[in-house]
Design a protein around this motif. Structure first.
Motif, PDB file in Angstrom:
ATOM      1  N   UNK A 120      46.637  44.709  11.727  1.00 64.95           N
ATOM      2  CA  UNK A 120      47.889  45.660  11.297  1.00 64.95           C
ATOM      3  C   UNK A 120      47.344  46.899  11.518  1.00 64.95           C
ATOM      4  N   UNK A 121      48.296  47.547  12.381  1.00 66.97           N
ATOM      5  CA  UNK A 121      48.239  49.107  13.057  1.00 66.97           C
ATOM      6  C   UNK A 121      49.136  50.067  12.061  1.00 66.97           C
ATOM      7  N   UNK A 122      48.687  50.954  11.653  1.00 66.08           N
ATOM      8  CA  UNK A 122      49.359  52.085  11.249  1.00 66.08           C
ATOM      9  C   UNK A 122      49.478  53.119  12.093  1.00 66.08           C
ATOM     10  N   UNK A 123      50.716  53.468  12.642  1.00 61.40           N
ATOM     11  CA  UNK A 123      50.826  54.564  13.553  1.00 61.40           C
ATOM     12  C   UNK A 123      51.483  55.877  12.819  1.00 61.40           C
ATOM     13  N   UNK A 124      51.362  56.789  13.407  1.00 60.63           N
ATOM     14  CA  UNK A 124      51.856  57.983  13.024  1.00 60.63           C
ATOM     15  C   UNK A 124      53.042  58.052  13.852  1.00 60.63           C
ATOM     16  N   UNK A 125      54.327  58.369  13.253  1.00 59.61           N
ATOM     17  CA  UNK A 125      55.723  58.457  14.193  1.00 59.61           C
ATOM     18  C   UNK A 125      55.749  59.819  14.231  1.00 59.61           C
ATOM     19  N   UNK A 126      56.291  60.397  15.423  1.00 63.84           N
ATOM     20  CA  UNK A 126      56.340  61.646  15.726  1.00 63.84           C
ATOM     21  C   UNK A 126      57.681  62.298  15.038  1.00 63.84           C
ATOM     22  N   UNK A 131      40.566  40.155  20.995  1.00 64.70           N
ATOM     23  CA  UNK A 131      40.698  41.293  19.901  1.00 64.70           C
ATOM     24  C   UNK A 131      40.160  42.424  20.233  1.00 64.70           C
ATOM     25  N   UNK A 132      38.958  42.473  20.779  1.00 68.24           N
ATOM     26  CA  UNK A 132      38.473  43.752  21.206  1.00 68.24           C
ATOM     27  C   UNK A 132      39.133  44.562  22.187  1.00 68.24           C
ATOM     28  N   UNK A 133      39.661  43.980  23.135  1.00 64.33           N
ATOM     29  CA  UNK A 133      40.187  44.743  24.195  1.00 64.33           C
ATOM     30  C   UNK A 133      41.669  45.579  23.637  1.00 64.33           C
ATOM     31  N   UNK A 134      42.355  44.745  22.552  1.00 67.81           N
ATOM     32  CA  UNK A 134      43.462  45.193  22.149  1.00 67.81           C
ATOM     33  C   UNK A 134      42.996  46.286  21.178  1.00 67.81           C
ATOM     34  N   UNK A 135      42.231  46.245  20.447  1.00 70.44           N
ATOM     35  CA  UNK A 135      41.677  47.316  19.456  1.00 70.44           C
ATOM     36  C   UNK A 135      41.210  48.592  20.431  1.00 70.44           C
ATOM     37  N   UNK A 136      40.558  48.449  21.447  1.00 75.01           N
ATOM     38  CA  UNK A 136      40.164  49.591  22.187  1.00 75.01           C
ATOM     39  C   UNK A 136      41.595  50.158  22.698  1.00 75.01           C
ATOM     40  N   UNK A 137      42.468  49.442  23.260  1.00 81.36           N
ATOM     41  CA  UNK A 137      43.857  49.985  23.706  1.00 81.36           C
ATOM     42  C   UNK A 137      44.345  50.841  22.603  1.00 81.36           C
ATOM     43  N   UNK A 138      44.437  50.153  21.188  1.00 78.54           N
ATOM     44  CA  UNK A 138      45.181  50.906  20.255  1.00 78.54           C
ATOM     45  C   UNK A 138      44.694  52.226  19.817  1.00 78.54           C
ATOM     46  N   UNK A 139      43.137  52.194  20.150  1.00 81.87           N
ATOM     47  CA  UNK A 139      42.341  53.516  19.585  1.00 81.87           C
ATOM     48  C   UNK A 139      42.738  54.671  20.846  1.00 81.87           C
ATOM     49  N   UNK A 140      42.847  54.200  21.925  1.00 83.02           N
ATOM     50  CA  UNK A 140      43.255  55.145  23.083  1.00 83.02           C
ATOM     51  C   UNK A 140      44.685  55.558  22.878  1.00 83.02           C
ATOM     52  N   UNK A 141      45.749  54.887  22.235  1.00 78.58           N
ATOM     53  CA  UNK A 141      47.002  55.577  22.355  1.00 78.58           C
ATOM     54  C   UNK A 141      46.910  56.688  21.678  1.00 78.58           C
ATOM     55  N   UNK A 142      46.157  57.054  20.619  1.00 76.12           N
ATOM     56  CA  UNK A 142      45.904  58.445  20.092  1.00 76.12           C
ATOM     57  C   UNK A 142      46.937  58.567  18.943  1.00 76.12           C
ATOM     58  N   UNK A 143      47.726  57.763  18.631  1.00 76.36           N
ATOM     59  CA  UNK A 143      48.954  57.996  17.406  1.00 76.36           C
ATOM     60  C   UNK A 143      48.468  56.936  16.491  1.00 76.36           C
ATOM     61  N   UNK A 144      47.361  56.406  16.276  1.00 75.07           N
ATOM     62  CA  UNK A 144      47.050  55.331  15.252  1.00 75.07           C
ATOM     63  C   UNK A 144      46.108  55.986  14.066  1.00 75.07           C
ATOM     64  N   UNK A 145      46.526  55.741  13.192  1.00 74.73           N
ATOM     65  CA  UNK A 145      45.799  56.123  11.876  1.00 74.73           C
ATOM     66  C   UNK A 145      44.833  55.284  11.461  1.00 74.73           C
ATOM     67  N   UNK A 146      45.307  53.864  11.509  1.00 72.35           N
ATOM     68  CA  UNK A 146      44.176  52.903  10.772  1.00 72.35           C
ATOM     69  C   UNK A 146      44.430  51.871  11.696  1.00 72.35           C
ATOM     70  N   UNK A 147      43.464  50.788  11.737  1.00 72.02           N
ATOM     71  CA  UNK A 147      43.387  49.487  12.281  1.00 72.02           C
ATOM     72  C   UNK A 147      42.732  48.447  11.382  1.00 72.02           C
ATOM     73  N   UNK A 148      43.494  47.381  11.132  1.00 72.91           N
ATOM     74  CA  UNK A 148      42.965  46.678  10.006  1.00 72.91           C
ATOM     75  C   UNK A 148      42.962  44.995  10.727  1.00 72.91           C
TER      76      UNK A 148
END
Length: 88
Positions: free
Chosen positions: A77-83, A14-31
């Protein structure tokens, strides 16, 4: 425009996956959801400097690590910003 994705993950990843998602840069929210309930919601400022996000997120990741040690599986649950495609 935002796109939401959900996936199940093992607690020990879990922690590694959340870190990875945060570093993607196009994430608005992680639940983080466990047994149908939101355990933790991490709002992120899209476009914020990586150093600022890392400092802000450090205590959240520590709490997430403690939670992850107690569960075998949970849902992210990940909310991503689509370009938007460039307008011609």
């Amino acid at each position: 425009m935002a796109k939401t994705e959900k996936f199940t993950i093992d607690g020990d990843k879990l922690v590694e996956k959340v870190k990875q998602l945060i570093h993607e840069g196009n994430i608005r929210r992680v639940r983080v959801i466990h047994e149908g309930r939101t355990v933790l919601e991490i709002p992120l400022s899209v476009g914020a400097p990586a150093a600022a996000v890392t400092i802000m997120i450090a205590p959240v990741l520590a709490a997430l690590g403690a939670f992850a040690a107690l569960v075998t599986k949970c849902t992210i649950e990940v909310e991503k910003i689509e370009k938007s495609p460039p307008k011609s």
